[in-house]
Design an enzyme around this catalytic site. Sequence first.
Site, mmCIF file in Angstrom:
data_model
loop_
_atom_site.group_PDB
_atom_site.id
_atom_site.type_symbol
_atom_site.label_atom_id
_atom_site.label_comp_id
_atom_site.label_asym_id
_atom_site.label_seq_id
_atom_site.Cartn_x
_atom_site.Cartn_y
_atom_site.Cartn_z
ATOM 1 N N HIS A 286 -3.447 13.003 4.121
ATOM 2 C CA HIS A 286 -2.548 13.134 5.143
ATOM 3 C C HIS A 286 -1.139 12.409 4.756
ATOM 4 O O HIS A 286 -0.004 13.140 4.576
ATOM 5 C CB HIS A 286 -2.917 12.455 6.456
ATOM 6 C CG HIS A 286 -1.856 12.432 7.413
ATOM 7 N ND1 HIS A 286 -2.121 12.160 8.766
ATOM 8 C CD2 HIS A 286 -0.677 12.748 7.454
ATOM 9 C CE1 HIS A 286 -1.050 12.330 9.580
ATOM 10 N NE2 HIS A 286 -0.111 12.585 9.166
ATOM 11 N N GLU B 288 6.208 14.321 4.932
ATOM 12 C CA GLU B 288 5.877 12.874 4.526
ATOM 13 C C GLU B 288 6.736 12.064 3.489
ATOM 14 O O GLU B 288 6.991 10.828 3.849
ATOM 15 C CB GLU B 288 4.416 13.098 3.869
ATOM 16 C CG GLU B 288 3.362 13.324 4.883
ATOM 17 C CD GLU B 288 3.088 12.462 5.942
ATOM 18 O OE1 GLU B 288 3.158 11.334 5.471
ATOM 19 O OE2 GLU B 288 2.667 12.944 7.075
ATOM 20 N N HIS C 239 8.547 8.856 4.767
ATOM 21 C CA HIS C 239 7.989 7.638 4.190
ATOM 22 C C HIS C 239 8.205 7.257 2.852
ATOM 23 O O HIS C 239 8.049 6.341 2.549
ATOM 24 C CB HIS C 239 6.497 7.839 4.492
ATOM 25 C CG HIS C 239 5.904 8.024 5.910
ATOM 26 N ND1 HIS C 239 6.052 6.815 6.829
ATOM 27 C CD2 HIS C 239 5.402 8.963 6.412
ATOM 28 C CE1 HIS C 239 5.531 7.248 7.923
ATOM 29 N NE2 HIS C 239 5.114 8.788 7.617
#
Length: 281
Positions: free
Chosen positions: A75, A149, A153
């Site tokens: 993930h 993502e 992040h």
Amino acid sequence: MHKSLLAISSILLLGASSYAVRAADLFPQGEHTNFDTYVLALSWQPGFCQSKGYSPAECPNLRNGEGELDALTIHGLWPSLPESLNISVGNWHKKGCNAVYNPQTERNYPSATKPWCNSKPVDMSPAFHQGLVKYMPGIKEPTCLHQYEYAKHGVCFGFKPEDYFGAMISLNRDLRNSPVGKFMKDNYGEEVNTADFKQVIVDTYGEDVSRNAVQLICTPTKKGLALTEIRLALRASEINTTLAYTSFNTDQSEVSGGSSNCGKSFTLIKYREDNKSQRVD
């Protein structure tokens, strides 16, 4: 054991072709390197697909691997709030890199908004991208999970994308190859006692790791709870080492085993063998 710089971190077999995924060690760059934890979020993909009603693009005809542990997918990898950022933890979790000023553009980094495929492309080689699909099926269009993502992040820490996602692959493989992975493989498609699963974590990594640095997330189904995600709190200083007791940050608030919602038992849902749909309820 430290992972060698520019070493081959994994060999991915896709049909008759093979791809070597190379990644350097992962180090944050820039002003905000003073964080102490990464949260590694791993999905149990059949459970995730069931929880979403099989609408995500990566769910139909999903099976693209050879074994049961191909269900344990990536993930994301999420740095904790850097000490140098004067924002709340909640705001950091919500905005991520969008809360960080980019001196090159003289504005904050762009937010990661849907459709994620419209976000800035992630710079990786075609071979790496194709290999990453085995571990992160959500990168397929029109989901483009990797773009979301990285935008939320990764980009504000200056991570090279192949190093960032390569670290996730290495950690995923470490867990697959551990006694925890063996337990999941041996119980593929079965209902397991949550206490038994946690005991394997205790035996492998330690009681304080199971209690304070591993979170299990489950979703209700017609047949009971199904595992959808495992989150591991890892020391930033140990992110480039093989997963072991010393990898885990048990003194943090990002992940708490006590907040797991998997009850007394849950099912490790399996992929359908006919490969027509992942719906199993």
